[in-house]
Write a protein that holds these residues in place. Structure first.
Motif, PDB file in Angstrom:
ATOM      1  N   ALA A 287       8.139  15.931 -12.318  1.00 11.82           N
ATOM      2  CA  ALA A 287       9.011  15.581 -13.441  1.00 11.82           C
ATOM      3  C   ALA A 287       9.077  16.695 -14.479  1.00 11.82           C
ATOM      4  N   MET A 288       7.990  17.449 -14.640  1.00 15.97           N
ATOM      5  CA  MET A 288       7.905  18.497 -15.652  1.00 15.97           C
ATOM      6  C   MET A 288       8.167  19.896 -15.079  1.00 15.97           C
ATOM      7  N   ALA A 289       8.775  19.964 -13.919  1.00 19.10           N
ATOM      8  CA  ALA A 289       8.922  21.243 -13.221  1.00 19.10           C
ATOM      9  C   ALA A 289       9.715  22.277 -14.006  1.00 19.10           C
ATOM     10  N   LYS A 290      10.640  21.847 -14.864  1.00 15.73           N
ATOM     11  CA  LYS A 290      11.491  22.798 -15.581  1.00 15.73           C
ATOM     12  C   LYS A 290      10.983  23.121 -16.987  1.00 15.73           C
ATOM     13  N   VAL A 291       9.861  22.549 -17.380  1.00 15.75           N
ATOM     14  CA  VAL A 291       9.291  22.859 -18.698  1.00 15.75           C
ATOM     15  C   VAL A 291       8.468  24.135 -18.556  1.00 15.75           C
ATOM     16  N   ALA A 292       8.956  25.209 -19.172  1.00 18.41           N
ATOM     17  CA  ALA A 292       8.256  26.502 -19.081  1.00 18.41           C
ATOM     18  C   ALA A 292       7.114  26.581 -20.080  1.00 18.41           C
ATOM     19  N   GLU A 293       7.303  25.981 -21.260  1.00 14.45           N
ATOM     20  CA  GLU A 293       6.288  26.088 -22.323  1.00 14.45           C
ATOM     21  C   GLU A 293       6.574  25.045 -23.385  1.00 14.45           C
ATOM     22  N   VAL A 294       5.526  24.545 -24.012  1.00 15.60           N
ATOM     23  CA  VAL A 294       5.662  23.703 -25.194  1.00 15.60           C
ATOM     24  C   VAL A 294       5.063  24.457 -26.373  1.00 15.60           C
ATOM     25  N   GLU A 295       5.850  24.611 -27.411  1.00 19.12           N
ATOM     26  CA  GLU A 295       5.428  25.336 -28.607  1.00 19.12           C
ATOM     27  C   GLU A 295       5.141  24.329 -29.718  1.00 19.12           C
TER      28      GLU A 295
ATOM     29  N   THR B 264       4.177  18.010 -36.648  1.00 21.76           N
ATOM     30  CA  THR B 264       5.133  16.973 -36.262  1.00 21.76           C
ATOM     31  C   THR B 264       6.352  17.545 -35.541  1.00 21.76           C
ATOM     32  N   HIS B 265       6.252  18.771 -35.051  1.00 13.03           N
ATOM     33  CA  HIS B 265       7.398  19.424 -34.411  1.00 13.03           C
ATOM     34  C   HIS B 265       6.949  20.128 -33.133  1.00 13.03           C
ATOM     35  N   ALA B 266       7.324  19.541 -31.978  1.00 16.53           N
ATOM     36  CA  ALA B 266       7.017  20.133 -30.673  1.00 16.53           C
ATOM     37  C   ALA B 266       8.314  20.660 -30.068  1.00 16.53           C
ATOM     38  N   ARG B 267       8.304  21.921 -29.655  1.00 18.27           N
ATOM     39  CA  ARG B 267       9.501  22.540 -29.080  1.00 18.27           C
ATOM     40  C   ARG B 267       9.260  22.803 -27.586  1.00 18.27           C
ATOM     41  N   PHE B 268      10.092  22.201 -26.760  1.00 16.16           N
ATOM     42  CA  PHE B 268      10.022  22.401 -25.314  1.00 16.16           C
ATOM     43  C   PHE B 268      10.973  23.522 -24.920  1.00 16.16           C
ATOM     44  N   HIS B 269      10.441  24.535 -24.262  1.00 10.52           N
ATOM     45  CA  HIS B 269      11.253  25.617 -23.711  1.00 10.52           C
ATOM     46  C   HIS B 269      11.388  25.381 -22.207  1.00 10.52           C
ATOM     47  N   LEU B 270      12.615  25.298 -21.722  1.00  8.85           N
ATOM     48  CA  LEU B 270      12.864  24.998 -20.326  1.00  8.85           C
ATOM     49  C   LEU B 270      13.290  26.247 -19.563  1.00  8.85           C
ATOM     50  N   SER B 271      12.971  26.288 -18.289  1.00  9.71           N
ATOM     51  CA  SER B 271      13.399  27.394 -17.431  1.00  9.71           C
ATOM     52  C   SER B 271      14.833  27.206 -16.964  1.00  9.71           C
ATOM     53  N   ALA B 272      15.320  25.971 -17.012  1.00  8.84           N
ATOM     54  CA  ALA B 272      16.696  25.639 -16.642  1.00  8.84           C
ATOM     55  C   ALA B 272      17.028  24.320 -17.321  1.00  8.84           C
ATOM     56  N   PRO B 273      18.291  24.058 -17.613  1.00 10.46           N
ATOM     57  CA  PRO B 273      18.643  22.784 -18.247  1.00 10.46           C
ATOM     58  C   PRO B 273      18.181  21.602 -17.404  1.00 10.46           C
ATOM     59  N   ASP B 274      17.744  20.552 -18.064  1.00 12.63           N
ATOM     60  CA  ASP B 274      17.217  19.382 -17.368  1.00 12.63           C
ATOM     61  C   ASP B 274      17.762  18.128 -18.037  1.00 12.63           C
ATOM     62  N   SER B 275      18.808  17.556 -17.438  1.00 10.83           N
ATOM     63  CA  SER B 275      19.426  16.369 -18.024  1.00 10.83           C
ATOM     64  C   SER B 275      18.531  15.142 -17.913  1.00 10.83           C
ATOM     65  N   ALA B 276      17.474  15.234 -17.118  1.00  8.37           N
ATOM     66  CA  ALA B 276      16.573  14.096 -16.918  1.00  8.37           C
ATOM     67  C   ALA B 276      15.299  14.204 -17.754  1.00  8.37           C
ATOM     68  N   LEU B 277      15.224  15.159 -18.669  1.00  9.83           N
ATOM     69  CA  LEU B 277      13.968  15.381 -19.387  1.00  9.83           C
ATOM     70  C   LEU B 277      13.503  14.140 -20.133  1.00  9.83           C
ATOM     71  N   LEU B 278      14.401  13.491 -20.866  1.00  8.58           N
ATOM     72  CA  LEU B 278      13.993  12.307 -21.632  1.00  8.58           C
ATOM     73  C   LEU B 278      13.562  11.187 -20.698  1.00  8.58           C
TER      74      LEU B 278
END
Length: 544
Positions: free
Chosen positions: A141-149, A154-168
């Motif tokens: 499920a998390m295959a496209k998450v490259a990094e979480v910053e 209270t602010h988490a930024r997900f950097h993806l390797s490719a767009p993921d319409s199913a992330l939520l």
């Protein structure tokens, strides 16, 4: 950046929409006594006992059932399938789909006192993705998450390797639920024994092969989008018992020894009708229960042989007779609870003459003394391992009927009942030609997990999800495009095309929604989540 969601945190939806059948007192019976505060509710499960209570490790449905009580996700999903805030209050996604910014609640701590913050989110994603964790469902499920910053607490930024319409959708599942980083840091053994979360209950003690004892979290403050109770749980304690035999579970429910059971047999569901026992019918999302044919090896590497099997299988009479109206035949790879499910019944009509012609055309023209077809001295053999932990008795009987029907056109279907460990072993050794392997994931992205050629490669746990071993570049392209498409209409069209292609491959024989039934006696307020249809007891009270 465009806002993807901003809804007040306590916006709620009545989860009773998922309670599809509730039995009431028969004429002349007294009404149930009023609900009480406190007490111990006993739940008896027929699913396999987890080998680890941390759903990041591996990632099967029994872990989701249990972990719902003590771990919570960043987002939830209501009964209509709409993603809702939970531990995250809102989020935004960049125009290119590669950056997601989540705003987190600022008033939450894990039950060990560790603060819930962006660093905790980062640690959890890294835990899921670490090969040492041996994750499967969460890892995929998390295959496209490259990094979480961790931008701010209270602010988490997900950097993806490719767009993921199913992330939520992926983040709403128990296999990506958030747990204490300090708990994770204890190591796998300690964390498997008692994960630490923010949920309404706390793992107190696990007695293997018997039960898990959970106690109320008296500091609970994060009710999900479907909870009616916005305070701590009414129950003092939750006992989670492992009772594999369905008849024994039902007898324990009738005697009052337990209050809730899962996986009841269809005859028990029918017997409960008209009594004070409540029936909750909550099909799992994602894929349907289905038989998949291994197209990666003989004889099902030939589409004619696959179609012949499907034309001969004739599951409908068995479904009707064995399930007593508790299951409806499906013709889609997606569950009926998924809004984008697409069916094509014309591909699954029973036609014995056509099946025989297809097998003749494929060269399986000889028969041995048992009536099994042969070609070049080889029998038309289909090894079919069956997980006795995942297939109830009615389903095993259905497989036997399909075995007999397929034998009528010359297949030698060899059913092999196995416990969960041996069943996983058979799949890992590629020692199967047919298999029924339930897979639960929120949303249509489950199609990518199950039928993209990349799914033939095992996850760190050793499990691979593409049991049909379907490898089609055109299908891969459709699934990749759908996963990257945010526009709802375009996404729906792409997933419809993908489903039609999967069905036309004749690698999948859809049967029915993944059955998820619960019977309740002596309690009220037991509900199921709109994510992976697991029960939650935040609203539950005992009534006797």
């Amino acid at each position: 950046m465009r806002p993807a969601h901003s809804i007040p945190l306590l916006a709620t939806v009545a989860a009773t929409a998922l309670v599809l059948a509730a039995c009431t007192a028969a004429p002349g019976e007294t009404e149930a006594p009023p609900a009480v505060e406190g007490g111990t509710l006993v739940y008896a499960t027929g699913d396999a006992e987890p080998t680890c209570l941390d759903p990041h490790v591996g990632g099967n449905y029994p872990q989701a059932l249990l972990s719902t009580q003590y771990l919570e996700p960043l987002v939830g999903r209501d009964a209509e399938g709409v993603i809702q805030p939970w531990l995250a209050t809102e989020w935004e996604v960049s125009d290119d789909g590669l950056t997601w910014d989540f705003t987190l609640r600022d008033d939450v701590t894990f039950t060990d006192g560790t603060p819930f913050d962006a660093e905790a989110v980062r640690a959890n994603v890294e835990h899921v993705q670490d090969p040492e964790t041996q994750s499967s469902t969460g890892y995929l499920a998390m295959a496209k998450v490259a990094e979480v910053e961790a931008v701010e607490p209270t602010h988490a930024r997900f950097h993806l390797s490719a767009p993921d319409s199913a992330l939520l959708e992926s983040l709403s599942q128990q296999w990506t639920a958030i747990q204490s980083p300090a708990g994770i840091a204890r190591g796998m053994d300690a964390n498997c024994a008692a994960p630490i979360g923010t949920g309404p209950f706390i793992v107190d003690e696990w007695t293997p092969q018997q039960q898990v004892t959970l106690v109320r979290n008296d500091d609970y403050s994060t009710p999900g989008p479907e909870a009616e109770n916005t305070a701590v749980a009414h129950l003092d304690e939750l006992i989670w018992r492992f009772i594999p035999d369905a008849a024994t579970r039902y007898a324990a429910l009738q005697s009052g020894e337990v209050h809730v059971i899962d996986n009841p047999q269809p005859d028990a569901i029918a017997a409960a009708d008209g009594t004070t026992i409540e029936h909750i019918d909550a099909p799992r999302p994602g894929s349907v229960n289905r038989i998949e044919l291994n197209s990666g090896q003989a004889p099902f590497d030939d589409v004619r042989v696959r179609e012949a099997f499907i034309r001969a299988a004739d599951p409908n009479p068995g479904i009707e007779n064995l399930y007593r109206g508790t299951a409806t035949r499906s013709y889609s790879p997606l569950a009926s609870t998924e809004p984008l499910a697409h069916e094509d019944p014309t591909l699954f009509t029973t036609d014995v003459d056509a099946a025989n012609d297809l097998l003749d055309d494929a060269g399986w023209t000889e028969r041995d003394t048992d009536g099994v077809r042969m070609r070049d001295g080889e029998r038309l053999t289909v090894r079919f391992p069956v997980s006795t932990n995942q297939s109830v008795a009615a389903e095993q009987s259905l497989f036997e009927q399909i075995q007999a029907n397929a034998a009528g056109v010359g297949f030698d279907v060899q059913l092999a009942p196995l416990d969960l460990s041996a069943w996983y072993g058979a799949l890992g050794e590629n020692a199967y030609e047919a298999v029924s392997a339930p897979y639960t994931k929120v949303g249509p992205d489950v199609l990518r997990i199950l039928y993209h050629s990349s799914g033939i490669v095992p996850a760190p746990s050793g499990y691979f999800a593409n049991h049909a071993q379907l490898s089609d570049p055109a299908l891969d392209a459709l699934l990749d495009e759908a996963a990257a498409t945010v526009d709802e209409a375009d996404r729906a069209d792409l997933y419809t095309q993908a489903q039609q292609m999967i069905l036309e491959s004749f690698t999948v024989l859809p049967l029915y929604d993944q059955q998820n039934h619960f019977l309740v006696s002596g309690a009220e307020g037991v509900r199921v989540l709109g994510t992976v249809a697991t029960p939650t007891f935040i609203d539950a009270r005992l009534t006797d």
